[in-house]
Design a protein around this motif. Structure first.
Motif, PDB file in Angstrom:
ATOM      1  N   CYS A  86       2.082   5.579 -12.374  1.00 28.88           N
ATOM      2  CA  CYS A  86       2.603   4.683 -13.424  1.00 28.88           C
ATOM      3  C   CYS A  86       2.123   3.254 -13.250  1.00 28.88           C
ATOM      4  O   CYS A  86       2.351   2.409 -14.117  1.00 28.88           O
ATOM      5  N   LEU A  87       1.443   2.967 -12.125  1.00 30.15           N
ATOM      6  CA  LEU A  87       0.980   1.600 -11.900  1.00 30.15           C
ATOM      7  C   LEU A  87      -0.538   1.522 -11.988  1.00 30.15           C
ATOM      8  O   LEU A  87      -1.241   2.064 -11.120  1.00 30.15           O
ATOM      9  N   TYR A  88      -1.029   0.848 -13.006  1.00 28.92           N
ATOM     10  CA  TYR A  88      -2.465   0.611 -13.177  1.00 28.92           C
ATOM     11  C   TYR A  88      -3.287   1.908 -13.081  1.00 28.92           C
ATOM     12  O   TYR A  88      -4.405   1.909 -12.587  1.00 28.92           O
ATOM     13  N   VAL A 111       3.797   7.466  -3.614  1.00 26.29           N
ATOM     14  CA  VAL A 111       4.143   6.207  -2.938  1.00 26.29           C
ATOM     15  C   VAL A 111       3.094   5.172  -3.319  1.00 26.29           C
ATOM     16  O   VAL A 111       1.895   5.429  -3.198  1.00 26.29           O
ATOM     17  N   SER A 112       3.551   4.025  -3.784  1.00 23.45           N
ATOM     18  CA  SER A 112       2.615   2.989  -4.201  1.00 23.45           C
ATOM     19  C   SER A 112       2.180   2.123  -3.010  1.00 23.45           C
ATOM     20  O   SER A 112       2.843   2.096  -1.965  1.00 23.45           O
ATOM     21  N   ALA A 113       1.082   1.390  -3.213  1.00 22.69           N
ATOM     22  CA  ALA A 113       0.522   0.578  -2.125  1.00 22.69           C
ATOM     23  C   ALA A 113       1.515  -0.484  -1.640  1.00 22.69           C
ATOM     24  O   ALA A 113       1.561  -0.790  -0.444  1.00 22.69           O
ATOM     25  N   ARG A 192      -6.833  -1.085   2.246  1.00 22.30           N
ATOM     26  CA  ARG A 192      -6.833   0.366   2.509  1.00 22.30           C
ATOM     27  C   ARG A 192      -5.662   0.771   3.398  1.00 22.30           C
ATOM     28  O   ARG A 192      -5.858   1.448   4.428  1.00 22.30           O
ATOM     29  N   ILE A 193      -4.481   0.338   2.995  1.00 21.71           N
ATOM     30  CA  ILE A 193      -3.295   0.632   3.812  1.00 21.71           C
ATOM     31  C   ILE A 193      -3.100   2.144   3.927  1.00 21.71           C
ATOM     32  O   ILE A 193      -3.271   2.868   2.938  1.00 21.71           O
ATOM     33  N   THR A 194      -2.842   2.596   5.129  1.00 18.82           N
ATOM     34  CA  THR A 194      -2.657   4.007   5.552  1.00 18.82           C
ATOM     35  C   THR A 194      -3.954   4.831   5.571  1.00 18.82           C
ATOM     36  O   THR A 194      -3.922   6.005   5.891  1.00 18.82           O
ATOM     37  N   THR A 220      -9.473  -2.423  -3.165  1.00 22.86           N
ATOM     38  CA  THR A 220      -8.408  -1.695  -2.447  1.00 22.86           C
ATOM     39  C   THR A 220      -7.612  -2.627  -1.532  1.00 22.86           C
ATOM     40  O   THR A 220      -7.333  -2.309  -0.374  1.00 22.86           O
ATOM     41  N   THR A 221      -7.257  -3.762  -2.094  1.00 22.35           N
ATOM     42  CA  THR A 221      -6.507  -4.767  -1.337  1.00 22.35           C
ATOM     43  C   THR A 221      -5.254  -5.149  -2.108  1.00 22.35           C
ATOM     44  O   THR A 221      -5.314  -5.399  -3.317  1.00 22.35           O
ATOM     45  N   LEU A 222      -4.146  -5.203  -1.403  1.00 20.76           N
ATOM     46  CA  LEU A 222      -2.876  -5.587  -2.015  1.00 20.76           C
ATOM     47  C   LEU A 222      -2.351  -6.834  -1.309  1.00 20.76           C
ATOM     48  O   LEU A 222      -2.441  -6.935  -0.082  1.00 20.76           O
TER      49      LEU A 222
HETATM   50  C1  LIG Z   1      -6.027   0.906 -10.076  1.00 21.32           C
HETATM   51  S1  LIG Z   1      -4.854   0.191  -9.027  1.00 21.32           S
HETATM   52  C2  LIG Z   1      -3.813   1.567  -8.740  1.00 21.32           C
HETATM   53  C3  LIG Z   1      -2.536   1.276  -8.000  1.00 21.32           C
HETATM   54  C4  LIG Z   1      -1.820   2.552  -7.569  1.00 21.32           C
HETATM   55  N1  LIG Z   1      -1.456   3.326  -8.730  1.00 21.32           N
HETATM   56  C5  LIG Z   1      -0.600   2.303  -6.683  1.00 21.32           C
HETATM   57  O1  LIG Z   1       0.533   2.618  -7.111  1.00 21.32           O
HETATM   58  O2  LIG Z   1      -0.771   1.812  -5.552  1.00 21.32           O
HETATM   59  C6  LIG Z   1      -5.777  -0.005  -7.563  1.00 21.32           C
HETATM   60  C7  LIG Z   1      -5.261  -1.164  -6.741  1.00 21.32           C
HETATM   61  O3  LIG Z   1      -4.094  -0.764  -6.052  1.00 21.32           O
HETATM   62  C8  LIG Z   1      -4.057  -1.368  -4.781  1.00 21.32           C
HETATM   63  N2  LIG Z   1      -4.155  -0.308  -3.778  1.00 21.32           N
HETATM   64  C9  LIG Z   1      -4.156   1.021  -4.015  1.00 21.32           C
HETATM   65  N3  LIG Z   1      -4.187   1.707  -2.854  1.00 21.32           N
HETATM   66  C10 LIG Z   1      -4.208   0.784  -1.856  1.00 21.32           C
HETATM   67  C11 LIG Z   1      -4.230   0.859  -0.434  1.00 21.32           C
HETATM   68  N4  LIG Z   1      -4.232   2.024   0.204  1.00 21.32           N
HETATM   69  N5  LIG Z   1      -4.254  -0.305   0.258  1.00 21.32           N
HETATM   70  C12 LIG Z   1      -4.230  -1.488  -0.384  1.00 21.32           C
HETATM   71  N6  LIG Z   1      -4.209  -1.620  -1.718  1.00 21.32           N
HETATM   72  C13 LIG Z   1      -4.193  -0.507  -2.444  1.00 21.32           C
HETATM   73  C14 LIG Z   1      -5.230  -2.333  -4.735  1.00 21.32           C
HETATM   74  O4  LIG Z   1      -4.782  -3.568  -5.244  1.00 21.32           O
HETATM   75  C15 LIG Z   1      -6.187  -1.666  -5.675  1.00 21.32           C
HETATM   76  O5  LIG Z   1      -7.135  -2.596  -6.172  1.00 21.32           O
END
Ligand SMILES: C[S@@+](CC[C@H](N)C(=O)[O-])C[C@H]1O[C@@H](n2cnc3c(N)ncnc32)[C@H](O)[C@@H]1O
Length: 250
Positions: A86-88, A111-113, A192-194, A220-222
């Motif tokens: 549901c997120l992006y 589980v979301s990031a 790339r958490i986890t 892949t950065t939060l």
């Molecule tokens: C298209 S969005 C999807 C988000 C995903 N649906 C969620 O709930 O985490 C992709 C973005 O989510 C974040 N993201 C997703 N997986 C991640 C991870 N393992 N570590 C860090 N950031 C992550 C990053 O900001 C990345 O650019």
């Protein structure tokens, strides 16, 4: 015919997938997966004879053609997204079109990031008297955002702010946030958490852009910007002896 399963893979670790997500993967005959955001180990959960299709270079139209064709063939299909769909996840446009075709869709959450990042840090993002609100948002980037949701407005609340998809715009993000949060506000950067090669660090807001640039973070950065990341001694009302409630009357 089975519905198409839109499955949340979680942040990357195999054991952070839900049991239902794993079950859908194990029985899938076709896997259509977001390979740029999901580690290979998750896609490997499917059976050897499952057809695997990567979507990172495909358009929505191409993805839909595959989903519709395979569904007509009676195949069990998993459309796999990272984190929680549901997120992006851009799932809305897929669901609408599939429903137009009379195809049912089910969604399996993940589980979301931001949750995986908070868990890794061992923190709560909603601490009484500090903030009771979490905002999940992103830098505008090329996608843009409704103007009411601009970062100035979101930052002015000074809540726990989780920013997805923002690493490429980190300088601009920092320059906005610093007008609202103190410059020593903790910021967690999680890359790339986890995943097997995860990297995570808590720095201050004034170091957010420089640290990201030094680490060459673009994908892949939060980011979690939050005063709750400073460890304190703020206790909840819920477990306070002076506070009575239904399950602990006076
Ligand atoms: C298209 S969005 C999807 C988000 C995903 N649906 C969620 O709930 O985490 C992709 C973005 O989510 C974040 N993201 C997703 N997986 C991640 C991870 N393992 N570590 C860090 N950031 C992550 C990053 O900001 C990345 O650019």
């Amino acid at each position: 015919m089975s519905p198409i399963s839109i499955v949340g893979a979680g942040p990357g670790a195999l054991d952070l997938m839900t049991i239902r997500a794993r079950q859908r993967l194990e029985t899938a005959e076709v896997l259509v997966w977001t390979d740029s955001l999901i580690p290979q180990q998750i896609a490997n959960v499917v059976k050897d004879n499952c057809e695997k299709i990567k979507t990172s270079s495909l358009t929505l139209e191409e993805i839909l053609l595959i989903l519709i064709k395979k569904h007509k063939e009676g195949k069990k299909i998993v459309r796999l997204h990272d984190g929680d769909p549901c997120l992006y996840g851009a799932i809305s446009e897929q669901i609408c079109k599939l429903n137009d075709e009379g195809i049912e869709v089910e969604i399996i959450p993940g589980v979301s990031a931001y949750q995986a990042t908070a868990a890794k840090l061992g923190v709560e993002l909603t601490i009484p008297d500090i903030t009771q609100t979490i905002i999940l948002s992103r830098a505008e980037g090329r996608t843009g955002k409704p103007k009411e949701e601009n970062l100035h407005r979101l930052a002015s609340i000074q809540s726990s702010l989780c920013l997805y998809l923002s690493a490429r715009h980190v300088e601009e993000v920092q320059s906005i946030l610093i007008n609202y949060y103190p410059e020593d506000t903790p910021v967690a950067i999680a890359h790339r958490i986890t995943w097997p090669d995860e990297w995570i660090k808590v720095i201050t807001l004034k170091e957010m852009a420089q640290t990201s640039k030094e680490k060459k973070l673009t994908r892949t950065t939060l980011y979690i910007i939050s005063p709750t990341l400073k460890i304190g001694n703020n206790r909840s009302k819920l477990y306070n002896p002076s506070h009575s409630h239904l399950f602990r009357p006076c």
